[in-house]
Design a protein around this motif. Sequence first.
Motif, PDB file in Angstrom:
ATOM      1  N   LEU A  27     -15.670 -74.191  37.568  1.00 34.73           N
ATOM      2  CA  LEU A  27     -14.226 -74.490  37.455  1.00 34.73           C
ATOM      3  C   LEU A  27     -13.415 -73.709  36.784  1.00 34.73           C
ATOM      4  N   ILE A  28     -14.033 -72.935  35.926  1.00 38.00           N
ATOM      5  CA  ILE A  28     -13.358 -71.791  35.273  1.00 38.00           C
ATOM      6  C   ILE A  28     -12.942 -70.760  36.233  1.00 38.00           C
ATOM      7  N   TRP A  29     -13.997 -70.316  36.885  1.00 42.55           N
ATOM      8  CA  TRP A  29     -13.873 -69.511  38.147  1.00 42.55           C
ATOM      9  C   TRP A  29     -12.861 -69.856  39.066  1.00 42.55           C
ATOM     10  N   LEU A  30     -12.828 -71.134  39.436  1.00 40.17           N
ATOM     11  CA  LEU A  30     -11.916 -71.492  40.481  1.00 40.17           C
ATOM     12  C   LEU A  30     -10.294 -71.341  40.126  1.00 40.17           C
ATOM     13  N   VAL A  31     -10.116 -71.492  38.794  1.00 39.45           N
ATOM     14  CA  VAL A  31      -9.031 -71.378  38.043  1.00 39.45           C
ATOM     15  C   VAL A  31      -8.549 -69.907  38.094  1.00 39.45           C
ATOM     16  N   LYS A  32      -9.564 -68.862  38.052  1.00 40.93           N
ATOM     17  CA  LYS A  32      -9.019 -67.531  37.971  1.00 40.93           C
ATOM     18  C   LYS A  32      -8.995 -67.270  39.454  1.00 40.93           C
ATOM     19  N   ILE A  33      -9.691 -67.693  40.483  1.00 42.20           N
ATOM     20  CA  ILE A  33      -9.850 -66.876  41.768  1.00 42.20           C
ATOM     21  C   ILE A  33      -8.678 -67.676  42.623  1.00 42.20           C
ATOM     22  N   VAL A  34      -8.486 -68.737  42.613  1.00 43.18           N
ATOM     23  CA  VAL A  34      -7.470 -69.673  43.410  1.00 43.18           C
ATOM     24  C   VAL A  34      -6.166 -68.769  43.505  1.00 43.18           C
ATOM     25  N   LEU A  72      -9.555 -59.590  53.423  1.00 44.55           N
ATOM     26  CA  LEU A  72      -9.755 -60.038  52.062  1.00 44.55           C
ATOM     27  C   LEU A  72      -9.504 -61.571  52.032  1.00 44.55           C
ATOM     28  N   SER A  73      -8.492 -61.974  52.617  1.00 43.66           N
ATOM     29  CA  SER A  73      -8.080 -63.469  52.766  1.00 43.66           C
ATOM     30  C   SER A  73      -9.249 -64.334  52.988  1.00 43.66           C
ATOM     31  N   VAL A  74      -9.993 -63.763  54.105  1.00 41.74           N
ATOM     32  CA  VAL A  74     -11.298 -64.608  54.506  1.00 41.74           C
ATOM     33  C   VAL A  74     -12.250 -64.610  53.539  1.00 41.74           C
ATOM     34  N   PHE A  75     -12.511 -63.482  52.864  1.00 43.02           N
ATOM     35  CA  PHE A  75     -13.463 -63.181  51.708  1.00 43.02           C
ATOM     36  C   PHE A  75     -12.985 -64.100  50.517  1.00 43.02           C
ATOM     37  N   LYS A  76     -11.680 -64.301  50.248  1.00 41.37           N
ATOM     38  CA  LYS A  76     -11.304 -65.190  49.267  1.00 41.37           C
ATOM     39  C   LYS A  76     -11.626 -66.567  49.422  1.00 41.37           C
ATOM     40  N   ALA A  77     -11.405 -67.052  50.767  1.00 38.65           N
ATOM     41  CA  ALA A  77     -11.571 -68.260  51.195  1.00 38.65           C
ATOM     42  C   ALA A  77     -13.014 -68.894  51.077  1.00 38.65           C
ATOM     43  N   VAL A  78     -13.938 -67.997  51.572  1.00 39.35           N
ATOM     44  CA  VAL A  78     -15.366 -68.064  51.600  1.00 39.35           C
ATOM     45  C   VAL A  78     -15.772 -68.232  50.027  1.00 39.35           C
ATOM     46  N   LEU A  79     -15.289 -67.366  49.278  1.00 37.36           N
ATOM     47  CA  LEU A  79     -15.492 -67.416  47.733  1.00 37.36           C
ATOM     48  C   LEU A  79     -15.329 -68.588  47.372  1.00 37.36           C
ATOM     49  N   ILE A  80     -14.055 -69.204  47.524  1.00 39.65           N
ATOM     50  CA  ILE A  80     -13.499 -70.555  47.057  1.00 39.65           C
ATOM     51  C   ILE A  80     -14.372 -71.645  47.380  1.00 39.65           C
ATOM     52  N   LEU A  85     -18.397 -75.859  46.373  1.00 39.36           N
ATOM     53  CA  LEU A  85     -19.648 -76.400  46.608  1.00 39.36           C
ATOM     54  C   LEU A  85     -20.759 -76.066  45.445  1.00 39.36           C
ATOM     55  N   ALA A  86     -20.675 -74.879  45.054  1.00 39.66           N
ATOM     56  CA  ALA A  86     -21.740 -74.931  43.702  1.00 39.66           C
ATOM     57  C   ALA A  86     -21.229 -75.757  42.774  1.00 39.66           C
ATOM     58  N   MET A  87     -19.820 -75.990  42.394  1.00 38.07           N
ATOM     59  CA  MET A  87     -19.387 -76.815  41.288  1.00 38.07           C
ATOM     60  C   MET A  87     -19.911 -78.217  41.650  1.00 38.07           C
ATOM     61  N   ILE A  88     -19.833 -78.945  42.626  1.00 35.06           N
ATOM     62  CA  ILE A  88     -20.164 -80.322  42.732  1.00 35.06           C
ATOM     63  C   ILE A  88     -21.821 -80.439  43.094  1.00 35.06           C
ATOM     64  N   GLY A  89     -22.581 -79.116  43.290  1.00 36.18           N
ATOM     65  CA  GLY A  89     -24.023 -79.295  43.197  1.00 36.18           C
ATOM     66  C   GLY A  89     -24.257 -79.848  44.445  1.00 36.18           C
ATOM     67  N   ALA A  90     -23.394 -79.346  45.777  1.00 37.04           N
ATOM     68  CA  ALA A  90     -24.165 -79.444  47.197  1.00 37.04           C
ATOM     69  C   ALA A  90     -25.340 -78.797  47.332  1.00 37.04           C
TER      70      ALA A  90
END
Length: 306
Positions: A27-34, A72-80, A85-90
């Motif tokens: 979640l911290i990373w999402l706050v940074k990346i989004v 780079l936009s696609v890269f960011k979307a895939v990263l997010i 998915l990792a955050m929710i443990g998918a």
Amino acid sequence: QHPGGRSVIHEHVRPLTLGFVRVYVFLIWLVKIVPDPVSLLAELPISIFKPVGILRLVPDIVWHWLFDARILSVFKAVLIVSLVLAMIGARPYRPIAILSAILLTLHQGLVRSFTFVNHQELAILFSVYVLAIFPAADGFALARRNRSASPPQIYAAALLTMTVLLLLPYSAIGAFRLANSAPAVFFDNSLAYWLGSLSGLDADGWSLGAWTLKHPMLVSTLKLGFPVVTCFETLAPLCLILPRFRRLWLAVMIPFHCLSWLLLNIFFWENLLLIAVLLTDVDDWLTRCIDRVRDRAKRLSALNPI
């Protein structure tokens, strides 16, 4: 509890606790990346791009292809998506978490390749790798695991490893300063120079560092605290085994980070958030929170019977 008051931190960790830390870190990373405008890197001249670390192994032709706003936009979307998915443990968790770690490494490397290398996000980046290696999705995940949980020591080892990776840079920086700059750095004008120069680097940041220079008493007080902070940085690994020292370390280092923010425009907020879970009894805290929620749920059920 060991003789002499020594107790290794995170001796008892449940799958639920490690899962909570997984959610917390991603979640911290999402706050940074989004909100990060990574696509703007395409507007920078590639001539100033100097690959750092493992990025030096990538052929130059890849960079010419990557530095396109759409790519780079696609890269960011895939990263997010991978972070969510990792955050929710998918499932499958481990490949998703490893992908997140690799993409985050690329993201951080790109930024540093255009600017300079710093260590602000390193602890939380290393934490992602630890969470990818260990079974961090056995608890606190949307997808239930049918297989039996790993031994308790595995979950404890994960949090202990993350804590070591958080503390070692503090110790290394403090030891380097003592070995290469002490005692002169504690008595010369180095601190005053940093207060004047670093506080003015960011036009949108604080300017309290320059203001402090107008008050010699404050500068002298900060100079007295500088060697104290350095000693606590160097001794940081003792937090792993000495609970009392750990509390004292927190009492010193948390204000230090806040002062660095106010006076130097250097704010390692990621480290502060990691400290909140890695240098506290997060398992006990999480248990109390769950018990309180259950108690309130029982009370509400008693008041509103079906």
